[in-house]
Design an enzyme around this catalytic site. Structure first.
Site: not given
Length: 531
Positions: A60, A200, A219, A239, A243-244, A258, A324
């Site tokens: 990003r 996002k 988030h 990130s 989390k995943t 997410d 990713r």
């Protein structure tokens, strides 16, 4: 020329977007992949995946993101965290982008953001790249054919990587721009092929809109006990904090990885897919996510692969550490079919502590939970944002500062109220370093983190003994099944205890210095919880 399924009363022409070449509405995965290959955007990989490089931008560009400063949002945007753009500059940017688009083909997806129909947002995404349309089709939620026939977009995103902004003309910082206009309900994205900007931007929209309805935008990833949607858990984190990975637990049902909302009715996923980091991914450790890297339609971003065999190299980060894969939730065997569950019984805050100071898990009081939520201490992981090449300690309020258009206390107060109303237990989990800081210590063992989380979610930890941490004041369990008890005492994992104490005191002071910005906006009990 128009192709595909669309509400005839709401084509691009009706939106004032005219003069384009062919416009393809709501194509399915095979057609989008075929178009992307024919246009040279990428190639087909093993199992029918789509292999693509995002070029110069592999993460990003938060410094190129702007909110248009219109009267309707003037008093509610957190301007210290969101760069303003003048309405006149946005209008010029919008006009110039539409002119640039003329004569070229575009792909349109009409999608839902939000599994709960009461709170969802109807979003139209217009993509210059066919694979971007495939990506966002995975990441948001797909209406059925009947719903498309009457679909009316509330917000429109135009993503045009070939368009270069002019800072002098458009009031931005560089040739790259992400501009959100809440009044005109339009988002413009230019000069970046990184697909994550699409999702996002939608998250930022929901983070602004939902608090007005009393819905907490988070988030976080989320799951629930198999067969019991009322036994839900949410996992906050930036990130790369896990989390995943940690929510994709085969013993629990995955709600999403997410972005979620917490309403008066319970938890709901904003998305319809996952966007998982693949660096160092191993089948034995994360079989469900690994399997998606060989499934039809999965988008594989910025991974090195063998040109002859197409085998992926999960360890080669020469393009980026932020490699990713994007895939729909139904590729995960234990994913929720509804994307909805009850109120969380457990709230987990994931931090990646590069200093190696924090314990692997700690139990928080509600006041401490708000303190750590507003602090958002973690580390930016290499590659997620441009210029980040190694773990960088940071305070990212609400564990998602780049996506928070309102002041942090808005989200903190909402979270605190939800916790109080529904009696959630709160945990701080360190997935970062132990035995020393980054470069000296080692990354927290994923097996230990999973064991600690399992014990937290099934109630085992709550029934055990705790000690009070001398530096941070939260409670740390003394023992946990499946986890080495020595790991629970971070000081004992260091070769030099005095060095740990100095590092801990430094981190305590960093917390205190950072939290000063919130003291005037919070209650006395949270101030008392401050370190």
């Amino acid at each position: 020329m128009t192709n595909g399924r669309v509400n005839p009363a709401h084509t691009l022409d009706q939106q004032g977007i005219t003069g384009l070449g062919s416009v393809y509405y709501n194509l399915l995965e095979p057609a989008l992949m075929q178009a992307a290959v024919e246009r040279g955007e990428g190639k087909i990989g093993l199992g029918g995946t789509f292999l693509v490089s995002t070029g110069q931008f592999t993460g990003r560009s938060p410094n190129d993101k702007f909110v248009v400063r219109t009267p309707s949002v003037e008093d509610t945007i957190w301007w210290d965290n969101n760069a303003p753009m003048a309405p006149e500059a946005f209008d010029q940017l919008h006009a110039d982008m539409l002119e640039h688009m003329k004569g070229n083909d575009y792909y349109v997806q009409d999608l839902y953001a939000g599994a709960d129909p009461e709170h969802r947002l109807d979003v139209r995404v217009i993509s210059e790249l066919a694979w971007h349309n495939l990506f966002i089709r995975h990441l948001l939620r797909r209406p059925d054919a009947a719903e498309l026939a009457s679909f009316v977009p509330e917000f429109t995103i135009i993503n045009c990587p070939s368009f270069k902004a002019d800072p002098a003309r458009h009031g931005c910082r560089s040739e790259t721009v992400i501009a959100l206009n809440f009044e005109k309900k339009v988002i413009l994205i230019g000069n970046t092929e990184y697909a994550g900007e699409n999702k996002k931007s939608v998250f930022t929209l929901l983070n602004y809109m939902l608090p007005e309805k009393g819905v907490m935008a988070m988030h976080c990833s989320a799951n629930h006990a198999i067969g019991d949607p009322d036994d839900a858990a949410v996992f906050f984190g930036l990130s790369g904090t896990g989390k995943t990975t940690l929510s994709a637990d085969p013993s629990r049902t995955l709600i999403g990885d997410d972005e979620h909302g917490w309403s008066d009715a319970g938890t709901f996923n904003f998305e319809g897919g996952c966007y998982a980091k693949t660096i160092s991914l191993r089948e034995e450790a994360e079989p469900e996510i690994y399997a998606t890297t060989r499934k039809f339609g999965t988008v594989i971003e910025n991974m090195i692969f063998d040109e002859d065999t197409l085998e992926l190299d999960f360890d080669d980060d020469s393009l980026t550490a932020n490699m990713r894969c994007a895939y729909p939730l139904d590729m995960i065997s234990n994913a929720s079919g509804t994307g909805m569950a009850g109120h969380p019984k457990n709230v987990v805050m994931l931090t990646c502590d590069a200093f190696g100071v924090l314990p692997p898990i700690a139990r928080l009081t509600p006041a401490q939970a708000m303190y750590h939520f507003l602090s958002g201490f973690t580390s930016k992981v290499a590659g997620t944002e441009r210029g980040v090449t190694e773990p960088t300690p940071t305070f990212s309020t609400c564990f998602g500062a780049p996506f928070m258009p309102r002041r942090p206390e808005v989200y903190g107060d909402l979270l605190r109220a939800k916790i109080a109303d529904h009696g959630a237990t709160c945990w701080l989990v360190n997935t970062g370093w132990t035995g020393g800081a980054y470069g000296t210590g080692s990354r927290m063992p994923i097996k230990a983190t999973r064991a600690l989380l399992t014990a937290a979610l099934d109630g085992t930890l709550n029934r055990g003994k705790f000690r009070k941490d001398p530096h941070f004041g939260f409670e740390v369990p003394e023992t946990c099944p499946g986890c080495d008890d020595d790991l629970l005492d971070p000081r004992g994992t260091w070769a030099d205890g005095a060095a740990y104490d100095r590092q801990a005191q430094m981190l305590v002071q960093m917390f205190a210095d950072n939290f000063g910005q919130y003291v005037a906006h919070i209650g006395e009990d949270v101030r008392a919880a401050a370190i």
